[in-house]
Motif scaffolding. Structure first.
Motif, PDB file in Angstrom:
ATOM      1  N   LEU A 271       0.826  -1.202   0.000  1.00 53.01           N
ATOM      2  CA  LEU A 271       0.000   0.000   0.000  1.00 53.01           C
ATOM      3  C   LEU A 271       0.865   1.259   0.000  1.00 53.01           C
TER       4      LEU A 271
ATOM      5  N   TYR B 174       9.084   3.344   3.851  1.00 54.56           N
ATOM      6  CA  TYR B 174       8.476   3.472   2.513  1.00 54.56           C
ATOM      7  C   TYR B 174       9.548   3.165   1.465  1.00 54.56           C
TER       8      TYR B 174
ATOM      9  N   LEU C 114       5.866   7.307  12.789  1.00 51.25           N
ATOM     10  CA  LEU C 114       6.621   7.964  11.721  1.00 51.25           C
ATOM     11  C   LEU C 114       5.954   7.692  10.368  1.00 51.25           C
ATOM     12  N   GLU C 115       5.524   6.454  10.193  1.00 57.30           N
ATOM     13  CA  GLU C 115       4.820   6.044   8.958  1.00 57.30           C
ATOM     14  C   GLU C 115       3.592   6.938   8.737  1.00 57.30           C
ATOM     15  N   SER C 116       2.811   7.131   9.802  1.00 56.14           N
ATOM     16  CA  SER C 116       1.609   7.963   9.699  1.00 56.14           C
ATOM     17  C   SER C 116       1.983   9.421   9.475  1.00 56.14           C
TER      18      SER C 116
ATOM     19  N   VAL D 104      -3.074   4.274   3.932  1.00 54.89           N
ATOM     20  CA  VAL D 104      -1.829   4.006   4.680  1.00 54.89           C
ATOM     21  C   VAL D 104      -1.985   4.452   6.133  1.00 54.89           C
TER      22      VAL D 104
ATOM     23  N   VAL E 168       4.619  10.648   8.027  1.00 55.49           N
ATOM     24  CA  VAL E 168       5.064  10.846   6.638  1.00 55.49           C
ATOM     25  C   VAL E 168       3.851  10.863   5.712  1.00 55.49           C
ATOM     26  N   ALA E 169       2.908   9.943   5.953  1.00 52.26           N
ATOM     27  CA  ALA E 169       1.708   9.899   5.107  1.00 52.26           C
ATOM     28  C   ALA E 169       0.919  11.202   5.237  1.00 52.26           C
TER      29      ALA E 169
END
Lengths: 504, 160
Positions: free
Chosen positions: A166, A434, B4-6, B56, B8-9
């Motif tokens: 995703l 990512y 961090l993933e969130s 995401v 960045v999204a």
């Protein structure tokens, strides 16, 4: 095509400077590729902007030399230091280093080098035979098929980004959105420029590419400074190195099978040598009568398989890049950038309008591998010594070269700021798990996706229906859906039955 | 990792939203298309990207709910790596000072300072540091300016 190939050979035969450039490219590629952390992508990223002012043949001679040399060079770091010079040599560490540690350094290097060169040469043959046929076939494509192929590319990369499907799709689309900034030939106006004149022409692709790949890698490389590296102590002996040729040739089935795996994986967009060497190693182990000896540095096929496959991926990756304008991996993405800089637009028409340029690329690919074979014999001792260059000297010099490369493209500071911005974005993406490649691919393929979708809507009078009613477009979309559905289905299956995951 | 993933999204989503607000301003100079407005295709891609980024964020939130590693620790660990931080700082300074100080001065400062900050044994490595700095800077300058006949930024801080 045969006439053009003969012409290209004649150009090279009458121009020793071009041959010297290929040799120089191969030599520097071998050195750069062998140093852990300096990948073929980085080598090309540094060189592509500098070839901007060169003649096309000169630029291609140099770039193909570096491309072939850098991928091949990765095996030296893997065998001597147990650290792959490039990700494409990751599986070579498994048996290359143990073999070298047993006092057979020259044998391990010989097996790796000869397998690389034979794998590369076989993929060159695939390139020469498959690419023109695929280009002929691609002439029948309409905008619907092209758009479907671009979508398929994004989804294929996403499906190979294990656990990040995703996120890969999201960043690929983000790359496409960023590519919308600037002038659009479809509407004849600039968009999303926020009044900044430098954005009128859009985001410069090369600085963005260099920044996104190089800066995160260099930042990660700083972690290696001061680390203790286990280096193989045995001495390099040229006679033992050359004797390995017989061992490689005698394992012809491993060679052919691994090369075919490499070519096949190389053709798939966004996958490249990084996966092919691991897959091929696994296949060789599965086919072996003595799989228990894998990982111990006893069998030559355990080095032949990954090395033949990663070099075979190079020819495979060039096929979609030249015929469809869709790069097979990050290194071919750089080569695509180089072709665009020289006003050569890859695609099926390239084989009609610039067949001489295509033939020149084919010929330099083979000659680069021939130089690889020759130069390895002379340079391998030096390459082993270069591996000792401390990372703290490499990191700032490489970054300076990245900055210079971005600046000289258009002689403007804006491109350097782009390099830094994309570098920091790349680092942030990498830190958050990512993948970077889909974003860069989105940035490169964005304008093509927009153009093809616009044409598809025009020809289809605003309807999306032809995407599913045209057989070829429907088939590509079907394959795309399958490529996405399989990993999702597998994950659900493993989640449903834990014993399956354990056996995996 | 997941916070961090969130983050960045969310950052990417913010960029997409900012671009989305500009769609209405797109004009067509050619007016060639009868079947799609100038903003149709950008809207298509921006919407698709927005949906994917939202997915995401939702996925990361769901994973967080299931439990897992401490979210901010990996980010803090990364930031604590002094060599990365040092190199990132000198790299940013190099880019910012390249125009006013010119290529030669800024490169010499950048390379020598970076090697100094990254190296393990400073005293022993000083002569090599100087050699690498000077050779790399001069070599690149000569190759670009004389070999490629291109330009590099000149010193202009004092109006030069």
């Amino acid at each position: 095509m045969i006439n053009y190939i003969a012409e290209a050979l004649q150009i090279l035969a009458t121009n020793p400077a071009l041959l010297a450039l290929i040799a120089a490219g191969v030599a520097s590629g071998l050195v750069i590729g062998s140093i852990p952390g300096l990948t073929s992508t980085m080598a090309l990223a540094l060189l592509v902007p500098l070839t901007f002012s060169m003649d096309f043949n000169v630029a291609i001679a140099l770039l193909m030399g570096v491309y072939c040399g850098a991928i091949s060079g990765g095996l030296v770091g893997a065998i001597v230091l147990n650290i792959p010079g490039t990700p494409s040599s990751a599986a070579t560490c498994l048996d290359g280093y143990p073999m070298a540690a047993k006092g057979q350094l020259s044998r391990a290097l010989g097996i790796g080098v000869y397998a690389s060169i034979i794998g590369g040469a076989l993929s060159g043959l695939a390139l020469v035979f498959i690419a023109p046929a695929l280009a002929d076939f691609a002439l029948t494509f309409g905008p619907w098929e092209y758009f479907a192929i671009i979508v398929c590319t994004f989804f294929t990369i996403a499906s190979f980004s294990e656990g990040q499907t995703l996120k890969a799709i999201a960043v690929a689309l983000f790359g496409v959105c960023i590519s919308l900034i600037g002038y659009s030939s479809g509407v004849g106006e600039s968009r999303f420029t926020f009044g900044i004149s430098e954005l009128e022409g859009g985001i410069s692709v090369m600085p963005a590419l260099i920044g996104a790949f190089a800066l995160p890698q260099l930042l990660m490389d700083t972690d290696r400074i001061g680390e203790k590296v286990e280096r193989v102590a045995s001495r390099f002996v040229l006679r033992d190195f050359m004797r390995a040729f017989g061992e490689v040739v005698s394992r012809r089935w491993t060679l052919v099978r691994s090369s075919l795996i490499g070519i096949g994986i190389g053709i798939l967009p966004g996958v490249g040598p990084g996966l092919s060497n691991i897959l091929s190693y696994g296949r060789a182990r599965a086919a072996s009568k003595t799989p228990e000896k894998f990982g111990k540095g006893e069998l030559p096929e355990s080095i032949i398989a990954p090395e033949a496959a990663n070099n075979a991926s190079m020819g495979g990756a060039l096929i979609p890049m030249l015929t469809l304008g869709i790069p097979g991996d990050a290194s071919t993405l750089m080569l695509l950038g180089a072709l665009t800089l020289h006003d050569i637009e890859p695609g099926p028409l390239l084989f009609l309008d610039n067949a001489d340029s295509v033939a020149f690329i084919f010929v330099t690919f083979f000659i680069a591998f021939a130089f690889c074979a020759i130069l390895y014999h002379f340079l391998i001792g030096l390459i082993i010594k270069v591996l000792a260059v401390p990372t703290q000297y490499i990191v700032p010099v490489i970054f300076m070269l990245c900055v210079v490369g971005s600046y000289v493209l258009n002689n403007r500071m804006f491109d350097v700021y782009c390099l830094l911005a994309f570098g920091m974005l790349g680092y942030l993406l990498r830190s958050a798990g990512y993948p970077i490649l889909p974003m860069v691919l989105g940035l490169i393929l964005g304008p093509m996706a927009e153009e093809q979708l616009r044409l598809a809507l025009e020809y289809g009078q605003g309807s999306f229906e032809p995407f599913v009613t045209r057989p070829l477009s429907a088939a590509i979309i079907g394959l795309t859906l399958i490529s996405v559905a399989i990993p999702i289905w597998r994950r659900f299956r493993h989640a449903a039955s834990p014993e399956l995951s354990e056996n995996r | 990792m997941r916070i961090l993933e969130s983050l960045v999204a969310v950052l990417l989503l913010a960029v997409v939203i900012v671009l989305g607000f500009q769609v209405d301003n797109i004009e067509s100079a050619t007016q060639v298309s009868q079947h799609s407005a100038p903003g149709t295709i950008p809207t298509f891609f921006l919407s698709a990207c927005g949906i994917a980024l939202c997915a995401v964020i939702i996925q990361a939130a769901l994973k967080r709910k299931d439990g897992g590693e401490s979210q901010l620790l990996p980010l803090l660990r990364t930031m604590k790596r002094p060599r990365r931080l040092a190199f990132l700082t000198t790299a940013c300074l190099f880019v910012l000072l390249l125009y006013p100080l010119g290529f030669i001065v800024s490169s010499i400062l950048f390379i020598s300072l970076t090697i100094l900050l990254l190296c393990v044994n400073r005293r022993r490595e000083t002569p090599i540091n100087i050699l690498v700095t000077v050779v790399a800077t001069v070599l690149v300058y000569v190759i670009v300016v004389s070999g490629l006949e291109s330009h590099l930024p000149e010193f202009r801080l004092l109006g030069g």
